[in-house]
Write an enzyme that holds these catalytic residues in place. Structure first.
Site, PDB file in Angstrom:
ATOM      1  N   GLU A 192       0.719  -1.158  -0.081  1.00 62.63           N
ATOM      2  CA  GLU A 192      -0.073   0.048   0.146  1.00 62.63           C
ATOM      3  C   GLU A 192       0.833   1.052  -0.060  1.00 62.63           C
ATOM      4  O   GLU A 192       2.148   1.140   0.526  1.00 62.63           O
ATOM      5  CB  GLU A 192      -1.044  -0.042   1.330  1.00 62.63           C
ATOM      6  CG  GLU A 192      -1.674  -1.209   1.501  1.00 62.63           C
ATOM      7  CD  GLU A 192      -2.724  -1.115   0.826  1.00 62.63           C
ATOM      8  OE1 GLU A 192      -3.377  -0.220   0.141  1.00 62.63           O
ATOM      9  OE2 GLU A 192      -3.663  -2.293   0.545  1.00 62.63           O
ATOM     10  N   ASP A 203      -1.207  -6.444  10.184  1.00 65.95           N
ATOM     11  CA  ASP A 203      -2.114  -7.267   9.372  1.00 65.95           C
ATOM     12  C   ASP A 203      -1.920  -8.739   9.791  1.00 65.95           C
ATOM     13  O   ASP A 203      -3.001  -9.385   9.910  1.00 65.95           O
ATOM     14  CB  ASP A 203      -1.832  -7.155   8.079  1.00 65.95           C
ATOM     15  CG  ASP A 203      -2.467  -7.823   7.067  1.00 65.95           C
ATOM     16  OD1 ASP A 203      -3.622  -7.838   6.820  1.00 65.95           O
ATOM     17  OD2 ASP A 203      -1.852  -9.023   6.341  1.00 65.95           O
ATOM     18  N   LYS A 207      -4.686 -11.703  11.611  1.00 66.83           N
ATOM     19  CA  LYS A 207      -5.118 -13.112  11.064  1.00 66.83           C
ATOM     20  C   LYS A 207      -4.695 -14.034  12.280  1.00 66.83           C
ATOM     21  O   LYS A 207      -5.380 -15.049  12.478  1.00 66.83           O
ATOM     22  CB  LYS A 207      -4.053 -13.217   9.788  1.00 66.83           C
ATOM     23  CG  LYS A 207      -4.560 -12.475   8.668  1.00 66.83           C
ATOM     24  CD  LYS A 207      -3.602 -12.397   7.530  1.00 66.83           C
ATOM     25  CE  LYS A 207      -4.036 -11.393   6.427  1.00 66.83           C
ATOM     26  NZ  LYS A 207      -3.182 -11.243   5.279  1.00 66.83           N
TER      27      LYS A 207
END
Ligand code: NAP
Length: 440
Positions: A192, A203, A207
């Site tokens: 990004e 991130d 998860k």
């Protein structure tokens, strides 16, 4: 044949538009496999005029995704907007409240609100499926939630962020700096514009929090994860790791210990000949260790429109094949009300091997002093080597690289603190944990 399963898709970006293209392009095959047609009857995104490369005629367009969730003629709401709060959360709640099945790829939402949403879905007797939320196309949720039922899981770990794995792979293969590889990843669309969330490990942490709950039957504890990103990994670390027979990966690890569950995300050295060490580029891998099965390792595409849509489609097909009101498996593997509180193991109690890289003044006695500080903290060394520093003139500084046998985080922190109190250290010490796969 049963009536068509009517789908509403909220969000037609990378994943949503891939999904719409696959469902419309494979209508016949899907109706045979699922025993009923799957029809997209409603859609919502922000910009109606954007060309998404799909024929949207015959699908009702909703300016507001919440309006679609509340009123559209649909059986399943597919949320592909993203974000832990805001429209994604409101859309999912509205759909569950209304008694619709929900499929989402949104790890941020589940990491924050997963238990509440699972409880709501269970109360309403509907399914909330989220295979795509962890490791993209790899069917790890199904493996943990269904296939490994009855196994006692001891450790789940993996490479779950393609951006980080791409950067680390490029650093090693091309000998480039972290910053150069990040810039390249951004140019290629793998990172990004603001990459912080990926490279600092957040991130992966989202998860991991979901996997921990599925593996250990505990409440989601996304805020209780030890977090270290990859931005301070240097080419010197990667080269030293290679010389010692290791590669560096950003791993998310959840592990059952005597004092609770460890959840940690950090750069990790893995033996070069292990399978996970060979997982390069944007590919993901998840390993699960359990008592009955042993070790299971899954490797595959962790992101991208089609790979992620593949997992979303699998979730939709499960709903198409289920009987009305049937909840074959609890949303989080264990019924939401039966999830145990999360008991966090202290990071200081973590046990494992460590790599420590020190840049020190090139003086007599320094090497011996470093070895002594280790011994004082009961750290047994697998190796200790001294080499010329690649970042300082060889006449002024040397690099000392230590690899420890299994020890505790507390011992390593104490030893490093003692070394820092000496006057010979040049710059910050580097400490990287070592993880050893059991079978592969
Ligand atoms: N991309 C991947 O490889 C990948 C992998 C695994 C999981 N995921 C997850 O999948 C989800 C979607 O990711 P993505 O990459 O497809 O995102 P994306 O390309 O940014 O697409 C987001 C979509 O949501 C729409 N949107 C934004 N706000 C909205 C609102 N208020 N109402 C209705 N629509 C709205 C956008 O509309 P416009 O198009 O009109 O702007 C866009 O179509 C996220 O949860 C992500 O974490 C993605």
């Amino acid at each position: 044949m049963a009536g068509a399963l009517k789908i509403g898709i909220a969000g037609l970006g990378t994943v949503g538009s891939s999904l719409a293209r696959i469902i419309t392009g494979r209508a016949n095959e899907l109706s045979v496999t699922c025993g009923r047609a799957i029809e997209i009857t409603a859609i919502s995104a922000r910009d109606r005029s954007r060309d998404r490369g799909i024929d949207l005629s015959g699908m009702a367009w909703f300016e507001s995704a919440e309006e679609m969730a509340a009123r559209a003629d649909i059986d399943v709401l597919v949320e592909l907007i993203g974000g832990a709060e805001g429209p994604a959360e409101r859309v999912v709640r509205a759909a569950l409240d209304r008694g619709l099945h929900v499929v989402t790829a949104n790890k941020a939402l589940l990491a924050r609100h997963g238990v509440e949403l699972a409880a709501l879905a269970e109360k309403k007797g509907v399914l909330l499926n989220f295979e795509a939320a962890v490791a993209g196309g790899i069917p790890v949720i199904k493996a943990l939630r269904e296939s490994l039922t009855g196994n006692r899981i001891s450790r789940v770990y993996g490479i779950m962020n393609g951006t980080c794995n791409y950067i680390l792979t490029r650093m090693e293969k091309e000998g480039l700096s972290f910053q150069d590889c990040l810039t390249e990843a951004q140019r290629l669309g793998y990172a990004e514009a603001d990459p912080t969330f990926d490279i600092e490990g957040n991130d992966t942490a989202h998860k991991l929090a979901i996997l921990t709950t599925l593996a250990f039957g505990t409440q989601i504890a996304a805020d209780e994860i030890y977090l270290e990103g990859i931005s301070n990994i240097s080419i010197e670390d990667i080269e030293a790791a290679a010389d010692l027979g290791y590669r560096i990966k950003l791993l998310g690890v959840a592990q059952q210990t005597d004092s609770g569950i460890e959840q940690r995300v950090h750069p990790t050295m893995v033996p070069r000949d292990s399978v996970i060490a060979q997982v390069d580029g944007v590919t993901n891998a998840v390993a699960i260790e359990s008592d009955i099965l042993g070790e299971l390792l899954m490797v595959g595409p962790g992101a991208g429109g089609d790979a992620t849509a593949s997992a979303v489609l699998g979730d939709i097909a499960d709903i198409a094949k289920s009987r009305p009101g049937e909840q074959r498996v609890p949303v989080l593997g264990t019924p939401a009300a039966a999830l145990e509180p999360y008991r966090r193991a202290r990071m200081r109690s973590h046990e494992g091997g460590y790599f420590i890289r020190l840049t020190v003044a090139d003086r007599t006695g320094v090497f011996a002093s470093v070895a002594t500080r280790m011994a004082e903290n009961s750290i047994s060394l697998e190796s200790i080597v001294q080499r010329a520093s690649s970042t300082a003139p060889a006449t002024e500084a040397k690099t000392i690289i230590l690899v420890t046998h299994a020890t505790t985080e507390a011992s390593v922190r104490n030893a490093v603190a003692a070394i820092k109190a000496e006057d010979y250290l040049v710059g910050e010490p580097q400490v990287i944990r070592i993880e050893r796969p059991k079978a592969f």
